[in-house]
Design a protein around this motif. Structure first.
Motif, short mmCIF file in Angstrom:
data_model
loop_
_atom_site.label_atom_id
_atom_site.label_comp_id
_atom_site.label_asym_id
_atom_site.label_seq_id
_atom_site.Cartn_x
_atom_site.Cartn_y
_atom_site.Cartn_z
N THR A 216 0.84 -1.20 0.00
CA THR A 216 0.00 0.00 0.00
C THR A 216 0.87 1.25 0.00
N ARG A 217 0.55 2.16 -0.91
CA ARG A 217 1.35 3.38 -1.07
C ARG A 217 0.54 4.66 -0.87
N ARG A 218 -0.77 4.57 -0.94
CA ARG A 218 -1.57 5.80 -0.87
C ARG A 218 -2.56 5.73 0.30
N TYR A 219 -2.52 6.75 1.12
CA TYR A 219 -3.40 6.85 2.27
C TYR A 219 -4.00 8.26 2.30
N GLY A 220 -5.20 8.38 2.81
CA GLY A 220 -5.76 9.71 3.00
C GLY A 220 -7.17 9.86 2.53
N ALA A 221 -7.56 11.10 2.26
CA ALA A 221 -8.96 11.48 2.11
C ALA A 221 -9.65 10.85 0.91
N GLN A 222 -9.18 11.12 -0.29
CA GLN A 222 -9.88 10.66 -1.49
C GLN A 222 -8.91 9.90 -2.38
N THR A 223 -9.46 8.95 -3.12
CA THR A 223 -8.63 8.03 -3.91
C THR A 223 -7.64 8.76 -4.80
N THR A 224 -8.08 9.80 -5.52
CA THR A 224 -7.18 10.45 -6.48
C THR A 224 -6.36 11.56 -5.85
N ARG A 225 -6.61 11.87 -4.57
CA ARG A 225 -5.90 12.98 -3.95
C ARG A 225 -5.12 12.55 -2.71
N THR A 226 -4.96 11.29 -2.53
CA THR A 226 -4.28 10.81 -1.34
C THR A 226 -2.78 11.05 -1.42
N GLY A 227 -2.16 11.09 -0.25
CA GLY A 227 -0.72 11.25 -0.20
C GLY A 227 -0.03 9.90 -0.24
N THR A 228 1.15 9.86 -0.83
CA THR A 228 1.90 8.61 -0.84
C THR A 228 2.62 8.42 0.49
N MET A 229 2.83 7.17 0.85
CA MET A 229 3.43 6.84 2.14
C MET A 229 4.25 5.56 2.00
N THR A 230 5.35 5.48 2.73
CA THR A 230 6.16 4.27 2.79
C THR A 230 6.01 3.65 4.17
N ASN A 231 5.75 2.35 4.19
CA ASN A 231 5.66 1.62 5.45
C ASN A 231 6.99 0.89 5.69
N HIS A 232 7.79 1.42 6.61
CA HIS A 232 9.08 0.80 6.94
C HIS A 232 8.82 -0.29 7.98
N LEU A 233 9.12 -1.52 7.62
CA LEU A 233 8.91 -2.64 8.54
C LEU A 233 10.07 -2.70 9.54
N LEU A 234 9.73 -2.63 10.83
CA LEU A 234 10.75 -2.63 11.88
C LEU A 234 10.91 -3.99 12.53
N GLY A 235 9.83 -4.76 12.62
CA GLY A 235 9.92 -6.05 13.28
C GLY A 235 8.61 -6.81 13.21
N ILE A 236 8.72 -8.11 13.43
CA ILE A 236 7.55 -8.99 13.55
C ILE A 236 7.69 -9.72 14.89
N VAL A 237 6.65 -9.65 15.69
CA VAL A 237 6.68 -10.24 17.03
C VAL A 237 5.59 -11.30 17.13
#
Length: 345
Positions: A216-237
């Motif tokens: 997933t790269r896009r988060y926010g208000a509306q599908t065509t206006r969302t901001g891009t985001m990077t999810n950095h994986l730190l760990g799995i517990v």
């Protein structure tokens, strides 16, 4: 490598204490917008655990996180022919298979998001559903509100927005349009520490959820206006209980970052500094949670696991196989509990 034998071989009907936590650092890569009623969501909380000064932080509510990830998973299920791309039909046109699941002309299950869930695909079983009197299933993916690491003042920026006419001007027939608005946006490289908890899912269904988060790269208000985001994986517990909250994680991380030599409270936090600080915090934070930990996957072992998963999911045959095994497990749960419950009515 991930300890796959920790996960149940089938999704149980009742909670069995198989908790798999995905610890991430969400980083905005552009001007994102997480709002309710036209304003950014904020909360007044302590800056850290040792730093007890109160600050205002931007908040990213639960659904702002899980909904985009869920929709990415559903997109993949349609792309690889595991659920139908059609909308829910009218009741008189509805066709079902022998399990009572609505199907299209090709025999694929129709799963219309928030309208008519199929109740048997990986999305429905992992993230849950509610169909009024037709039944519901609790989500097995738990998320909580995420808080910006840095204060609101340095994490947002106000933009004046306009809606010009086709000729590019703001006037027509001598009249100037009033379609001008000011909107707060979240600045790039704003960090949101977060923990996603998966309870009692099988290994394929866990990988399905993890793959959704990584893709997933896009988060926010509306599908065509969302901001891009990077999810950095730190760990799995992998543990027998839940671990620390997002706010607790954010406050500890703020204290850790604030203790570094180059920290400036009026400037954004260096992403690499935050990543290093977060990884060093994990063992101590988990040890303080009083849960039995089967595995803490961090550092080089985590990087190797993600590389192997990436190699698998970059190949069409590999991702199709992952989705199919997840579907097999979700359909098994449907047959054992949901379908049986429906026939008992």
């Amino acid at each position: 490598m991930l300890t796959t034998n920790f996960f149940p071989t089938s999704v149980p009907q009742r909670p069995m204490g198989h908790y798999a936590h995905i610890v991430i650092l969400r980083e905005t890569d552009s001007y994102a917008l997480f709002q309710t009623d036209g304003e950014l969501n904020t909360a007044r909380v302590q800056a850290g655990i040792t730093n007890t000064k109160f600050i205002t932080r931007i908040t990213m509510f639960k659904r702002k996180q899980t909904t985009p990830e869920r929709l990415i998973g559903r997109e993949l299920l349609r792309r690889y022919g595991l659920i139908s791309g059609e909308s829910a039909p009218e009741p008189k046109e509805r066709k079902t298979d022998d399990r009572g699941v609505a199907i299209d002309a090709a025999g694929l299950a129709i799963c219309d998001y928030n309208v008519d869930f199929c109740k048997q695909c990986p999305d429905c079983i992992s993230y849950g559903f509610a169909i009024g009197d037709a039944g519901s299933e609790k989500s097995k993916v738990y998320s909580d509100t995420a808080y910006s690491l840095t204060p609101f003042d340095i994490s947002h920026e106000a933009f004046t927005l306009n809606a010009p006419y086709e000729d590019g001007t703001m006037s027509r027939k001598g009249e100037v349009t009033s379609r001008i608005n000011e909107q707060d946006h979240i600045r790039p490289q704003t960090l949101f520490p977060a923990v996603i908890t998966i309870r009692d899912l099988t290994s394929p269904l866990f990988l399905y959820v993890l793959n959704n988060i990584l893709r997933t790269r896009r988060y926010g208000a509306q599908t065509t206006r969302t901001g891009t985001m990077t999810n950095h994986l730190l760990g799995i517990v992998l543990s027998d209980g839940e671990i620390f909250s997002n706010l607790h994680f954010t406050q500890h991380l703020y204290d850790k970052v604030a203790s570094t030599a180059d920290f400036d409270p009026t400037q954004p936090v260096d992403v690499q500094v935050a990543l290093g600080a977060a990884q060093s915090l994990l063992p101590d934070l988990i040890a303080a949670d009083h849960v039995a930990v089967r595995q803490l996957l961090i550092g080089a072992e985590l990087a190797q696991f993600i590389d192997e998963l990436s190699l698998r999911t970059r190949d069409e045959k590999g991702i199709a196989e992952l989705l199919y095994t997840a579907l097999r497990d979700s359909m098994g749960y449907h047959a054992a509990y949901i379908q049986k419950k429906g026939r008992g009515k």
